[in-house]
Design a protein around this motif. Sequence first.
Motif, PDB file in Angstrom:
ATOM      1  N   PRO A   1       0.802  -1.230   0.000  1.00  0.00           N
ATOM      2  CA  PRO A   1       0.000   0.000   0.000  1.00  0.00           C
ATOM      3  C   PRO A   1       0.836   1.283   0.000  1.00  0.00           C
ATOM      4  CG  PRO A   1      -0.943  -1.585   1.523  1.00  0.00           C
ATOM      5  CD  PRO A   1       0.366  -2.161   1.044  1.00  0.00           C
ATOM      6  N   SER A   2       2.011   1.256   0.608  1.00  0.00           N
ATOM      7  CA  SER A   2       2.868   2.442   0.666  1.00  0.00           C
ATOM      8  C   SER A   2       3.615   2.701  -0.634  1.00  0.00           C
ATOM      9  CB  SER A   2       3.882   2.288   1.800  1.00  0.00           C
ATOM     10  OG  SER A   2       4.720   1.165   1.546  1.00  0.00           O
ATOM     11  N   HIS A   3       3.610   1.731  -1.568  1.00  0.00           N
ATOM     12  CA  HIS A   3       4.365   1.834  -2.817  1.00  0.00           C
ATOM     13  C   HIS A   3       3.503   1.359  -3.997  1.00  0.00           C
ATOM     14  CE1 HIS A   3       7.593   2.085   0.102  1.00  0.00           C
ATOM     15  NE2 HIS A   3       8.410   2.448  -0.865  1.00  0.00           N
ATOM     16  N   PRO A   4       2.505   2.139  -4.388  1.00  0.00           N
ATOM     17  CA  PRO A   4       1.636   1.705  -5.492  1.00  0.00           C
ATOM     18  C   PRO A   4       2.411   1.554  -6.795  1.00  0.00           C
ATOM     19  CG  PRO A   4       1.232   4.000  -4.934  1.00  0.00           C
ATOM     20  CD  PRO A   4       2.161   3.467  -3.887  1.00  0.00           C
ATOM     21  N   ALA A   5       1.902   0.674  -7.642  1.00  0.00           N
ATOM     22  CA  ALA A   5       2.571   0.347  -8.904  1.00  0.00           C
ATOM     23  C   ALA A   5       1.902   1.039 -10.085  1.00  0.00           C
ATOM     24  CB  ALA A   5       2.551  -1.161  -9.123  1.00  0.00           C
ATOM     25  N   THR A   6       2.705   1.271 -11.112  1.00  0.00           N
ATOM     26  CA  THR A   6       2.235   1.738 -12.409  1.00  0.00           C
ATOM     27  C   THR A   6       2.856   0.822 -13.460  1.00  0.00           C
ATOM     28  OG1 THR A   6       2.137   4.023 -11.640  1.00  0.00           O
ATOM     29  CG2 THR A   6       2.188   3.681 -14.033  1.00  0.00           C
ATOM     30  N   PHE A   7       2.033   0.271 -14.334  1.00  0.00           N
ATOM     31  CA  PHE A   7       2.517  -0.610 -15.397  1.00  0.00           C
ATOM     32  C   PHE A   7       2.508   0.160 -16.714  1.00  0.00           C
ATOM     33  CE2 PHE A   7       1.803  -3.586 -12.111  1.00  0.00           C
ATOM     34  CZ  PHE A   7       2.614  -4.683 -12.392  1.00  0.00           C
ATOM     35  N   ASP A   8       3.692   0.315 -17.318  1.00  0.00           N
ATOM     36  CA  ASP A   8       3.808   0.973 -18.621  1.00  0.00           C
ATOM     37  C   ASP A   8       3.614  -0.013 -19.762  1.00  0.00           C
ATOM     38  OD1 ASP A   8       4.236   3.552 -17.640  1.00  0.00           O
ATOM     39  OD2 ASP A   8       6.391   3.239 -17.456  1.00  0.00           O
ATOM     40  N   ALA A   9       3.867  -1.293 -19.511  1.00  0.00           N
ATOM     41  CA  ALA A   9       3.657  -2.349 -20.512  1.00  0.00           C
ATOM     42  C   ALA A   9       3.389  -3.640 -19.753  1.00  0.00           C
ATOM     43  CB  ALA A   9       4.877  -2.519 -21.404  1.00  0.00           C
ATOM     44  N   HIS A  10       2.379  -4.398 -20.195  1.00  0.00           N
ATOM     45  CA  HIS A  10       2.077  -5.665 -19.529  1.00  0.00           C
ATOM     46  C   HIS A  10       1.141  -6.489 -20.397  1.00  0.00           C
ATOM     47  CE1 HIS A  10       1.395  -8.607 -16.403  1.00  0.00           C
ATOM     48  NE2 HIS A  10       0.090  -8.405 -16.471  1.00  0.00           N
ATOM     49  N   GLU A  11       1.575  -7.699 -20.705  1.00  0.00           N
ATOM     50  CA  GLU A  11       0.765  -8.641 -21.451  1.00  0.00           C
ATOM     51  C   GLU A  11       1.242 -10.037 -21.080  1.00  0.00           C
ATOM     52  OE1 GLU A  11      -0.029  -9.829 -26.092  1.00  0.00           O
ATOM     53  OE2 GLU A  11       0.571  -7.782 -25.622  1.00  0.00           O
ATOM     54  N   LEU A  12       0.319 -10.891 -20.667  1.00  0.00           N
ATOM     55  CA  LEU A  12       0.697 -12.245 -20.267  1.00  0.00           C
ATOM     56  C   LEU A  12       0.794 -13.152 -21.487  1.00  0.00           C
ATOM     57  CD1 LEU A  12      -1.210 -12.916 -16.914  1.00  0.00           C
ATOM     58  CD2 LEU A  12       1.172 -12.247 -17.278  1.00  0.00           C
ATOM     59  N   THR A  13       1.850 -12.930 -22.278  1.00  0.00           N
ATOM     60  CA  THR A  13       2.155 -13.792 -23.409  1.00  0.00           C
ATOM     61  C   THR A  13       3.656 -14.093 -23.375  1.00  0.00           C
ATOM     62  OG1 THR A  13       2.493 -11.906 -24.888  1.00  0.00           O
ATOM     63  CG2 THR A  13       0.305 -12.895 -24.885  1.00  0.00           C
ATOM     64  N   VAL A  14       3.999 -15.322 -23.761  1.00  0.00           N
ATOM     65  CA  VAL A  14       5.400 -15.735 -23.754  1.00  0.00           C
ATOM     66  C   VAL A  14       6.216 -14.793 -24.640  1.00  0.00           C
ATOM     67  CG1 VAL A  14       6.999 -17.580 -24.399  1.00  0.00           C
ATOM     68  CG2 VAL A  14       4.851 -18.137 -23.262  1.00  0.00           C
ATOM     69  N   GLY A  15       7.344 -14.345 -24.107  1.00  0.00           N
ATOM     70  CA  GLY A  15       8.234 -13.456 -24.841  1.00  0.00           C
ATOM     71  C   GLY A  15       7.987 -11.982 -24.600  1.00  0.00           C
ATOM     72  N   SER A  16       6.844 -11.632 -24.009  1.00  0.00           N
ATOM     73  CA  SER A  16       6.559 -10.213 -23.774  1.00  0.00           C
ATOM     74  C   SER A  16       7.362  -9.702 -22.581  1.00  0.00           C
ATOM     75  CB  SER A  16       5.069  -9.980 -23.562  1.00  0.00           C
ATOM     76  OG  SER A  16       4.653 -10.541 -22.332  1.00  0.00           O
ATOM     77  N   THR A  17       7.534  -8.387 -22.544  1.00  0.00           N
ATOM     78  CA  THR A  17       8.234  -7.731 -21.441  1.00  0.00           C
ATOM     79  C   THR A  17       7.271  -6.799 -20.732  1.00  0.00           C
ATOM     80  OG1 THR A  17      10.352  -7.829 -22.613  1.00  0.00           O
ATOM     81  CG2 THR A  17      10.172  -6.239 -20.791  1.00  0.00           C
ATOM     82  N   THR A  18       7.122  -7.025 -19.443  1.00  0.00           N
ATOM     83  CA  THR A  18       6.342  -6.137 -18.592  1.00  0.00           C
ATOM     84  C   THR A  18       7.279  -5.066 -18.055  1.00  0.00           C
ATOM     85  OG1 THR A  18       4.709  -7.797 -17.974  1.00  0.00           O
ATOM     86  CG2 THR A  18       5.082  -6.027 -16.398  1.00  0.00           C
ATOM     87  N   LYS A  19       6.820  -3.822 -18.043  1.00  0.00           N
ATOM     88  CA  LYS A  19       7.596  -2.703 -17.496  1.00  0.00           C
ATOM     89  C   LYS A  19       6.733  -2.013 -16.458  1.00  0.00           C
ATOM     90  CE  LYS A  19       9.960  -1.985 -21.878  1.00  0.00           C
ATOM     91  NZ  LYS A  19      10.219  -1.031 -22.968  1.00  0.00           N
ATOM     92  N   TYR A  20       7.285  -1.858 -15.257  1.00  0.00           N
ATOM     93  CA  TYR A  20       6.512  -1.256 -14.179  1.00  0.00           C
ATOM     94  C   TYR A  20       7.434  -0.483 -13.239  1.00  0.00           C
ATOM     95  CZ  TYR A  20       8.275  -4.838 -11.001  1.00  0.00           C
ATOM     96  OH  TYR A  20       9.101  -5.628 -10.242  1.00  0.00           O
ATOM     97  N   TYR A  21       6.822   0.362 -12.432  1.00  0.00           N
ATOM     98  CA  TYR A  21       7.557   0.989 -11.339  1.00  0.00           C
ATOM     99  C   TYR A  21       6.622   1.151 -10.156  1.00  0.00           C
ATOM    100  CZ  TYR A  21       5.413   5.351 -13.024  1.00  0.00           C
ATOM    101  OH  TYR A  21       4.525   6.318 -13.426  1.00  0.00           O
ATOM    102  N   MET A  22       7.220   1.184  -8.986  1.00  0.00           N
ATOM    103  CA  MET A  22       6.485   1.459  -7.753  1.00  0.00           C
ATOM    104  C   MET A  22       6.932   2.828  -7.256  1.00  0.00           C
ATOM    105  SD  MET A  22       6.339  -2.264  -5.902  1.00  0.00           S
ATOM    106  CE  MET A  22       8.093  -2.479  -5.833  1.00  0.00           C
ATOM    107  N   THR A  23       5.996   3.592  -6.725  1.00  0.00           N
ATOM    108  CA  THR A  23       6.283   4.934  -6.230  1.00  0.00           C
ATOM    109  C   THR A  23       6.196   4.939  -4.714  1.00  0.00           C
ATOM    110  OG1 THR A  23       5.354   5.881  -8.247  1.00  0.00           O
ATOM    111  CG2 THR A  23       5.626   7.368  -6.353  1.00  0.00           C
TER     112      THR A  23
END
Length: 161
Positions: free
Chosen positions: A45-67
């Motif tokens: 809860p103290s560090h919410p996430a933001t996903f700039d890219a996310h797809e549950l498929t093989v080979g994909s790259t998820t990009k996220y950050y927590m603030t």
Amino acid sequence: MPVTDITKDLDNRMLTITADFAAPVDRVWELYADPRQLEKVWGPPSHPATFDAHELTVGSTTKYYMTGPEGEKYYGTWQLTDVDAPRSFAFEDRFADADYAPAEGMPVSYNTYAFEPTESGTRAVFTTTYDTAEALQQVLDMGVEEGATSAINQIDDFLAA
């Protein structure tokens, strides 16, 4: 609270978290597949996430950050290595810099998230392995157990809303 067990195994470089959710497997899968939903529960809860890219498929790259509470940002990426919807997915999780390049000197984790139906909903087993016991200890010292537990424990309330 959904988290029912945490096992730390330094000899095998593994952290396993088990949680029981009061929702069917398809609904839990939907949460992990949808970046807008996942943002609500990925970080503590103290560090919410933001996903700039996310797809549950093989080979994909998820990009996220927590603030963090002071506005600091902590970046990470997932490289999806296996997907068996809605039962499981596997990925390499890396610490990253603001351009999503791998962060030097930080451990890489190898993760499998598995979901099984139960009488009352879904049992999730989150298994994370590191290259060395020292890498696992490093993230334990950084608070990964507490952070993951507080993040996972938000899921039932989110799914019920």
